[in-house]
Design a protein around this motif. Structure first.
Motif, short mmCIF file in Angstrom:
data_model
loop_
_atom_site.label_atom_id
_atom_site.label_comp_id
_atom_site.label_asym_id
_atom_site.label_seq_id
_atom_site.Cartn_x
_atom_site.Cartn_y
_atom_site.Cartn_z
N LEU A 13 0.80 -1.22 0.00
CA LEU A 13 0.00 0.00 0.00
C LEU A 13 0.84 1.27 0.00
O LEU A 13 0.46 2.27 -0.63
CB LEU A 13 -0.93 0.01 1.22
N LYS A 14 1.97 1.26 0.71
CA LYS A 14 2.75 2.49 0.90
C LYS A 14 4.14 2.44 0.28
O LYS A 14 4.83 3.46 0.27
CB LYS A 14 2.88 2.77 2.40
N GLY A 15 4.58 1.26 -0.17
CA GLY A 15 5.89 1.15 -0.78
C GLY A 15 7.01 1.22 0.24
O GLY A 15 6.80 1.12 1.46
N LEU A 16 8.23 1.43 -0.26
CA LEU A 16 9.41 1.44 0.61
C LEU A 16 9.37 2.59 1.62
O LEU A 16 9.84 2.45 2.75
CB LEU A 16 10.68 1.54 -0.23
N GLY A 50 6.75 3.83 3.12
CA GLY A 50 5.90 3.41 4.23
C GLY A 50 6.58 2.37 5.10
O GLY A 50 6.46 2.40 6.33
N TYR A 51 7.32 1.46 4.45
CA TYR A 51 8.04 0.43 5.21
C TYR A 51 9.06 1.07 6.14
O TYR A 51 9.12 0.74 7.33
CB TYR A 51 8.72 -0.54 4.25
N HIS A 52 9.87 1.98 5.62
CA HIS A 52 10.90 2.61 6.45
C HIS A 52 10.28 3.52 7.51
O HIS A 52 10.86 3.70 8.59
CB HIS A 52 11.87 3.40 5.57
N GLY A 53 9.10 4.07 7.23
CA GLY A 53 8.43 4.89 8.22
C GLY A 53 8.00 4.11 9.44
O GLY A 53 8.01 4.63 10.56
N LEU A 54 7.60 2.85 9.25
CA LEU A 54 7.15 2.02 10.37
C LEU A 54 8.28 1.22 11.01
O LEU A 54 8.09 0.64 12.08
CB LEU A 54 6.07 1.04 9.89
N ARG A 55 9.43 1.17 10.37
CA ARG A 55 10.52 0.34 10.87
C ARG A 55 10.93 0.69 12.31
O ARG A 55 11.15 -0.21 13.13
CB ARG A 55 11.71 0.45 9.92
N PRO A 56 11.05 1.98 12.67
CA PRO A 56 11.42 2.30 14.06
C PRO A 56 10.42 1.75 15.08
O PRO A 56 10.82 1.39 16.19
CB PRO A 56 11.45 3.83 14.09
N LEU A 57 9.14 1.67 14.72
CA LEU A 57 8.13 1.12 15.62
C LEU A 57 8.46 -0.33 15.98
O LEU A 57 8.45 -0.71 17.17
CB LEU A 57 6.75 1.20 14.97
N PHE A 58 8.77 -1.13 14.97
CA PHE A 58 9.00 -2.55 15.20
C PHE A 58 10.35 -2.81 15.86
O PHE A 58 10.49 -3.75 16.65
CB PHE A 58 8.86 -3.31 13.89
#
Length: 654
Positions: free
Chosen positions: A609-612, A614-622
């Motif tokens: 849905l958000k591409g790379l 979006g992935y890097h944006g959520l990475r700090p959360l995980f």
């Protein structure tokens, strides 16, 4: 033909070129000088005082947690103690900066690498089993179990206690201020310390040989290193999602831990038994299935490559479907010869051996750098010394080679699972001892050889969640990335090893004698060391030759793994790693597949849905999930002990 330039290891761990005219004597002098400077620097550097303080804390707190509290600070290849010490060091670094003192990130990550490796030593990595294994036979051998008659004569006197009174004092305890008699323990303790030093040196040289191939050539993901390296990323640390990732797991685990003492507080279940609804044939084979939810493993599932995460949870479900099919065909479910569990264990063993061979053979062909040759030669010398020690203890050379070959296969594959797949808690459902016995038959192996094998296996291989190779590979990866000199890493490791064992060995000895080993965590003091002798007893009562169904399924597992390796390496359209197949039948994958699946699912949806971006944006959360759960584990074990609690388990999931 022009002379081929030789390579040398530079101070930053990189490989450079040296002119052929440099003499070997000059090279040796330079290397000694680097090591000497590193040694003196390690003793003189103020920040090293904190490193050694951390090692002393690990050496004392870990045995107390394992034996007295029944909780694990080091039960995975990201240890709560090392991560918590790193978080503390980051806070101190900020304080030092305000005071005008500089603690570089390189030194900080070097400290973490030493803490990480040494955190396993006082636990199931070595010391946790050392004294129970030395004392167990002498205390539990009785006329009823006939241990003494069956295999007592095959135990060398330098392996275990010969003094029954000393074993009784160990298990019953000696009240203070009565003196503890250490003399009967001296010879076996010194022998196993020598054996352990050779073993750990051999694993380090194995890591030194393979690290460039894994890090530089194959560019493995090293997810456990990525989790640590985020501390250097100011943007990620300041991201609101990272702090949300820190807060949410800590709050939930705090609620669950506090509810153990405050009955009016609710708790959030983290473990689920989903197989109990299946009562009818053939689905009853799933009745014991359960899983756990772990924030840390969900975070790992998000950051590891999709093909690896898919392989882990996907092959676990293939494993369940195979069990269902075998049950439907009428195969008995038990662990005896021909049982479903035994057959899948054999397939797993065959897969381990083939996968290990696929890792070693290319490395042998492509060993070119001087540091790689140093690692290879050092590993071969260490292996030869282990063979000599086993042979002097009564084991025949062929059996010793077979035993160590399977042992090495387990190390390689589990390290690959951690360093490429990020699965922090790994194990195999077979033992090298079992493979040797079932392949050759107990009479061909011989009771003396089986008895000698039992001791190193129980000390270093029974609990694979703390095998040393993944820790060392992570340290060498950080040496490349931080960077810090490999020579400095070697010196720091040696000093850390000496400091940790110098504190952990006497403290563990004192703790068991003062409390009485029977009053401590029975898994460490009774169950694990007794298992080997109970297994020997069962084999003596019902000896067997070559287990043909087991060997056949080893071959099947080997062929399947070879096919998966071929597809993964040769077919671009095949995006499933073979790592999942060799881990599919293990108990740890049963508890880990669900959080890995959740992390993989969120990653797939976000990328879709958000591409790379979006992935890097959520990475700090995980990544915050990982840090939070590991720190919460250490924090609440300490607080639970203050409240008088026992057996708290936050991470790893059961």
């Amino acid at each position: 033909m022009a002379a081929t330039p030789q390579r040398e290891v530079k101070g930053d761990g990189s490989i450079g070129m040296e002119e052929p005219s440099a003499s070997q004597a000059h090279q040796l002098k330079t290397f000694r000088g680097q090591c000497c400077k590193s040694f003196i620097g390690a003793l003189a550097c103020p920040s090293c005082l904190f490193i050694f303080a951390g090692l002393v804390a690990i050496a004392i707190v870990t045995p107390y947690s394992d034996l007295v509290l029944g909780s694990r600070l080091t039960g995975a290849h990201l240890s709560s103690s090392a991560i918590t010490l790193l978080a503390t060091a980051i806070g101190l670094r900020a304080l030092f900066a305000r005071l005008g003192l500089n603690w570089s990130w390189s030194d900080l990550l070097l400290a973490y690498s030493v803490w990480h490796f040494c955190s396993a030593l006082p636990s199931s990595g070595f010391v946790g089993f050392l004294f129970p294994m030395i004392a167990n036979f002498r205390y539990f051998a009785t006329p009823a179990n006939q241990w003494e008659q069956l295999f007592g004569a095959f135990i060398p006197h330098w392996f275990a206690l010969t003094d029954e009174a000393a074993a009784r004092s160990f298990y019953h305890g000696i009240p203070s201020p009565s003196p503890i008699q250490w003399q009967p323990w001296l010879i076996p303790t010194l022998f196993w310390l020598i054996f352990a030093t050779v073993y750990f040196a051999g694993v380090f040289f194995l890591a030194l040989w393979l690290h460039r191939r894994w890090i530089v050539n194959e560019k493995l993901a090293f997810p456990t290193v990525q989790v640590v390296q985020v501390a250097q990323n100011t943007a990620a640390i300041r991201a609101p999602s990272f702090w949300l990732g820190l807060t949410l797991p800590f709050a939930i685990h705090s609620l669950n831990a506090a509810s153990r003492h405050l009955a009016y507080l609710p708790s959030i279940p983290m473990q689920f038994s989903w197989g109990q609804v299946f009562a009818d044939f053939p689905f009853d084979i799933w009745q014991g299935e359960r899983t756990s939810f772990s924030f840390a493993l969900t975070g790992i599932g998000y950051i590891i490559p999709s093909e690896v995460a898919l392989s882990f949870w996907g092959f676990y479900w293939v494993h369940l479907l195979v069990r269902l099919w075998l049950r439907w065909r009428g195969v008995p479910p038990g662990v005896g010869t021909g049982g479903i569990t035994t057959l899948q264990r054999a397939q797993e063993a065959g897969g381990f051996i083939v996968l290990a061979a696929s890792l070693l053979v290319p490395a042998l062909k492509q060993t070119k750098q001087r540091v790689e040759w140093c690692g290879l030669v050092g590993w071969l010398i260490s292996t030869a010394l282990l063979l000599a020690l086993l042979n002097l203890s009564g084991m025949r050379i062929f059996n010793a080679i077979f035993f160590l070959a399977v042992w090495t296969s387990v190390h390689l594959v589990l390290a690959r699972v951690v360093n490429a797949g990020g699965v922090m808690r790994v194990e195999c459902s077979f033992t090298p001892w079992d493979i040797v016995a079932r392949t050759l038959g107990v009479h061909r192996v011989g009771w003396r050889d089986l008895t000698v094998m039992a001791f190193p296996q129980q000390l270093f291989m029974f609990d694979q969640v703390t095998i040393p190779l993944p820790y060392l590979m992570d340290g060498l990866k950080l040496a490349k990335e931080a960077p810090f000199p490999i020579t400095k890493f070697v010196v720091a490791l040696c000093l850390g090893y000496i400091v940790t064992l110098s504190v952990a060995v006497p403290f563990n000895f004192w703790l068991c004698h003062r409390w009485g080993a029977l009053n401590l965590n029975s898994w460490f003091t009774v169950q694990e060391p007794s298992w080997a002798f109970q297994k020997l007893q069962s084999w003596a009562m019902a000896p067997f030759g070559t287990d043909l169904p087991f060997v056949q399924n080893m071959l099947i597992g080997g062929f399947v793994t070879a096919g998966l390796i071929f597809l993964h390496r040769q077919m671009l359209w095949w995006n499933i790693s073979p790592l999942g197949f060799v881990m599919s039948s293990t108990a740890t994958m049963r508890s880990q597949w669900f959080p890995l699946f959740l992390g993989w699912l969120v990653r797939a949806v976000v990328l879709r849905l958000k591409g790379l971006q979006g992935y890097h944006g959520l990475r700090p959360l995980f990544i915050g999930f990982v840090w939070s759960e590991l720190i919460a584990n250490a924090f609440w074990i300490a607080l639970d002990a203050f409240w008088g609690g026992r057996g708290l388990s936050v991470f790893p999931p059961d």
